[in-house]
Design an enzyme around this catalytic site. Structure first.
Site, mmCIF file in Angstrom:
data_model
loop_
_atom_site.group_PDB
_atom_site.id
_atom_site.type_symbol
_atom_site.label_atom_id
_atom_site.label_comp_id
_atom_site.label_asym_id
_atom_site.label_seq_id
_atom_site.Cartn_x
_atom_site.Cartn_y
_atom_site.Cartn_z
ATOM 1 N N ASN A 1 0.865 -1.178 0.000
ATOM 2 C CA ASN A 1 0.000 0.000 0.000
ATOM 3 C C ASN A 1 0.903 1.231 0.000
ATOM 4 O O ASN A 1 1.500 1.570 1.010
ATOM 5 C CB ASN A 1 -0.879 -0.047 1.262
ATOM 6 C CG ASN A 1 -1.837 1.132 1.338
ATOM 7 O OD1 ASN A 1 -1.806 2.026 0.492
ATOM 8 N ND2 ASN A 1 -2.673 1.133 2.363
ATOM 9 N N ARG B 1 -2.666 -2.223 -3.334
ATOM 10 C CA ARG B 1 -3.858 -1.415 -3.110
ATOM 11 C C ARG B 1 -3.798 -0.230 -4.073
ATOM 12 O O ARG B 1 -2.802 0.496 -4.108
ATOM 13 C CB ARG B 1 -3.882 -0.897 -1.674
ATOM 14 C CG ARG B 1 -5.054 0.006 -1.458
ATOM 15 C CD ARG B 1 -4.985 0.714 -0.137
ATOM 16 N NE ARG B 1 -6.168 1.542 0.001
ATOM 17 C CZ ARG B 1 -6.169 2.732 0.585
ATOM 18 N NH1 ARG B 1 -5.086 3.215 1.117
ATOM 19 N NH2 ARG B 1 -7.272 3.425 0.655
ATOM 20 N N HIS C 1 -13.009 3.099 0.167
ATOM 21 C CA HIS C 1 -12.996 2.096 1.251
ATOM 22 C C HIS C 1 -13.661 0.797 0.798
ATOM 23 O O HIS C 1 -14.146 0.014 1.624
ATOM 24 C CB HIS C 1 -13.758 2.577 2.511
ATOM 25 C CG HIS C 1 -13.139 3.725 3.244
ATOM 26 N ND1 HIS C 1 -13.904 4.690 3.869
ATOM 27 C CD2 HIS C 1 -11.846 4.046 3.479
ATOM 28 C CE1 HIS C 1 -13.107 5.569 4.446
ATOM 29 N NE2 HIS C 1 -11.855 5.201 4.214
ATOM 30 N N GLY D 1 -10.948 8.752 8.023
ATOM 31 C CA GLY D 1 -11.915 8.974 6.950
ATOM 32 C C GLY D 1 -13.069 8.022 7.205
ATOM 33 O O GLY D 1 -12.845 6.924 7.690
ATOM 34 N N ARG E 1 -11.683 16.107 7.287
ATOM 35 C CA ARG E 1 -12.447 16.425 6.065
ATOM 36 C C ARG E 1 -13.857 16.885 6.427
ATOM 37 O O ARG E 1 -14.463 16.360 7.366
ATOM 38 C CB ARG E 1 -12.553 15.186 5.179
ATOM 39 C CG ARG E 1 -11.264 14.864 4.467
ATOM 40 C CD ARG E 1 -11.361 13.553 3.732
ATOM 41 N NE ARG E 1 -10.385 12.623 4.240
ATOM 42 C CZ ARG E 1 -10.377 11.317 3.983
ATOM 43 N NH1 ARG E 1 -11.309 10.800 3.205
ATOM 44 N NH2 ARG E 1 -9.462 10.541 4.484
ATOM 45 N N GLU F 1 -14.606 0.321 15.353
ATOM 46 C CA GLU F 1 -14.204 -0.892 16.088
ATOM 47 C C GLU F 1 -13.973 -0.617 17.568
ATOM 48 O O GLU F 1 -14.082 -1.521 18.387
ATOM 49 C CB GLU F 1 -12.892 -1.450 15.497
ATOM 50 C CG GLU F 1 -13.070 -2.059 14.133
ATOM 51 C CD GLU F 1 -11.736 -2.324 13.436
ATOM 52 O OE1 GLU F 1 -10.723 -2.536 14.121
ATOM 53 O OE2 GLU F 1 -11.724 -2.328 12.195
ATOM 54 N N GLU G 1 -8.260 -5.050 5.478
ATOM 55 C CA GLU G 1 -8.113 -4.761 4.049
ATOM 56 C C GLU G 1 -6.954 -5.542 3.439
ATOM 57 O O GLU G 1 -7.029 -5.980 2.294
ATOM 58 C CB GLU G 1 -7.925 -3.248 3.851
ATOM 59 C CG GLU G 1 -9.220 -2.483 4.074
ATOM 60 C CD GLU G 1 -9.013 -1.010 4.366
ATOM 61 O OE1 GLU G 1 -8.623 -0.682 5.494
ATOM 62 O OE2 GLU G 1 -9.243 -0.196 3.463
HETATM 63 P P1 AMP Z 1 -8.459 4.523 11.056
HETATM 64 O O1 AMP Z 1 -8.501 5.646 10.079
HETATM 65 O O2 AMP Z 1 -9.407 3.426 10.759
HETATM 66 O O3 AMP Z 1 -7.072 4.053 11.364
HETATM 67 O O4 AMP Z 1 -9.003 5.150 12.435
HETATM 68 C C1 AMP Z 1 -8.239 6.068 13.150
HETATM 69 C C2 AMP Z 1 -9.114 6.781 14.167
HETATM 70 O O5 AMP Z 1 -9.716 5.822 15.074
HETATM 71 C C3 AMP Z 1 -8.296 7.701 15.047
HETATM 72 O O6 AMP Z 1 -8.362 9.003 14.550
HETATM 73 C C4 AMP Z 1 -8.990 7.621 16.373
HETATM 74 O O7 AMP Z 1 -9.694 8.811 16.522
HETATM 75 C C5 AMP Z 1 -9.986 6.489 16.296
HETATM 76 N N1 AMP Z 1 -9.864 5.597 17.438
HETATM 77 C C6 AMP Z 1 -8.968 4.616 17.650
HETATM 78 N N2 AMP Z 1 -9.181 4.034 18.858
HETATM 79 C C7 AMP Z 1 -10.222 4.691 19.430
HETATM 80 C C8 AMP Z 1 -10.918 4.579 20.690
HETATM 81 N N3 AMP Z 1 -10.567 3.673 21.596
HETATM 82 N N4 AMP Z 1 -11.939 5.428 20.903
HETATM 83 C C9 AMP Z 1 -12.285 6.347 20.004
HETATM 84 N N5 AMP Z 1 -11.683 6.495 18.805
HETATM 85 C C10 AMP Z 1 -10.659 5.689 18.528
#
Ligand code: AMP
Length: 397
Positions: free
Chosen positions: A7, A91, A180, A212, A241, A334, A384
């Site tokens: 990626n 990717r 996504h 995102g 964004r 998650e 992914e």
């Molecule tokens: P991703 O783009 O899927 O990697 O998601 C990243 C975002 O997940 C980060 O900006 C965090 O704000 C959020 N995140 C990760 N762990 C937690 C948590 N325990 N509670 C709230 N937000 C989380």
């Protein structure tokens, strides 16, 4: 069969080496600051200690050389030789209308990727650089392109045509593409397994909520509508964004502040969303902490995010004749008990109910709906890389 998943970003390269038969990750790593001072690689073979090497990495070919050396290194490597890598899955962010599925990369595909640069100027060039570097270093290994947009190519025109003069679709390919897709597809397949139903019979609303975010209506296992559009800027409020806004704001603000197109693009992509509203952070953990401490704008950013996600879910709920499940995935989806609870509470009138104990789950598959919820609600961690590896394996086995 081992598959290398790549990626590539403009200055970074993430990779995973996956034993596809066992669905087991053999190694993972990240090259950062390619072409910038302070470049480094972090590599970890499963079961061994992570290693970090700092040295000048002038381009993606050099980055990939280091990745391949690390993968076969006698001490910290994962395999003995590159012959143990049967194929590479790349990717690719934007497949445009050319790709509704993953493809083996040949010269025609490379040309189609280059043709798409115009509609994905930030993402496709580094993806292409990654493929070219791989071709140079592994000329006999098959390469597969897996597109973020491919899963959404089943969206019907009623949901992908924008209500602007039709000629702009014909002349400039302006339409909803959606992104996504690999993640939405992965959780769709997994949800079908959890529901014990053939995938072409499942209707879902999949919520990929991270830095995102995008929400997808899945009808009969296929994408039917999605919140991201011509670019990944559309949809709910995101980390930085803006998501959906009145398009007249763009020209109004450009006039008022005397902004160039790249300045307004920066504001909407990098200074807006949760960061722009809260003035604190784009990270949802920071927002939850600040809101708990009484910060009103952090609370407002979270409220807007939750309401906008809920609006998409409600709209898709109304468009599907039945919904088997709502799925939460990605960083926020998650991990954030707070956001999942708040989103589902807004949708109480649809009969959606959350089990507060089960909703405490983090980054693990779980059915989090209450028994009397009108629709099942799952947390399904996305993968992914595994999806890309599986698609690569299917095309090259
Ligand atoms: P991703 O783009 O899927 O990697 O998601 C990243 C975002 O997940 C980060 O900006 C965090 O704000 C959020 N995140 C990760 N762990 C937690 C948590 N325990 N509670 C709230 N937000 C989380």
């Amino acid at each position: 069969m081992n598959i290398l998943v790549i990626n590539c970003g403009s200055s970074s390269l993430k990779y995973r080496l996956i034993d596809i038969e066992k669905e087991h990750r053999l190694a993972k790593g990240l090259v950062e600051r390619i072409g910038i001072e302070g470049s480094r690689i972090k590599h970890e073979t499963t079961g061994k200690e992570e290693i970090k090497i700092e040295e000048p990495i002038e381009d993606h070919t050099k980055a990939l050389e280091l990745v391949l050396e690390s993968i076969v290194h006698p001490e910290y490597g994962a395999v003995k030789s590159l012959d143990e890598i049967q194929a590479v899955g790349h990717r690719v962010v934007h497949g445009g209308e050319a790709f509704a599925d993953s493809v083996i990369i040949d010269d025609d595909v490379m040309q189609a990727l280059r043709d798409n640069i115009e509609i994905a100027p930030l993402h496709n060039p580094p993806n292409i650089m990654g493929i070219e570097a791989c071709k140079k270093l592994m000329p006999d290994t098959k390469m597969v392109g897996v597109f973020d947009t491919a899963f959404h190519q089943t969206i019907p025109p009623v949901n992908y045509i924008y209500p602007i003069p039709y000629k702009y679709y014909e002349e400039h390919k302006i339409r909803v593409y959606g992104f996504h897709g690999t993640s939405h597809k992965y959780v769709t397949l997994r949800a079908a397994e959890l529901l014990n139903k053939p995938v072409d019979e499942v209707n879902l609303i999949t919520c990929h909520l991270g830095n995102g975010s995008s929400i997808t209506a899945v009808k009969g296992g296929k994408s039917f509508d999605t919140s991201m559009g011509f670019t990944p800027l559309a949809g709910p409020l995101m980390g930085t964004r803006c998501g959906d806004i009145d398009p007249a704001i763009v020209t109004y603000l450009m006039d008022k502040e005397n902004l160039t197109t790249s300045e307004i693009n920066n504001i909407l992509n990098k200074d807006s969303g949760a960061l722009g509203v809260s003035g604190i952070s784009s990270d949802f953990r920071d927002l939850e902490n600040a809101a708990t401490d009484g910060d009103e704008r952090a609370q407002l950013a979270l409220d807007i995010f939750e309401r906008r996600v809920a609006k998409y879910i409600a709209s898709y709920y109304g468009q599907l004749d039945h919904v088997d499940a709502i799925v939460f995935t990605a960083g926020v989806g998650e991990n954030s008990e707070w956001n999942r609870r708040s989103i589902i509470e807004i949708l109480g009138s649809l009969g959606l109910k959350i089990d507060h104990e089960k909703n405490k789950v983090r980054a693990k598959e779980e059915l989090i709906s209450a028994e009397d919820s009108s629709v099942k609600i799952f947390v399904i961690p996305t993968n992914e890389e595994l999806m890309i590896a599986k698609e690569t394996y299917e095309l090259t086995k």
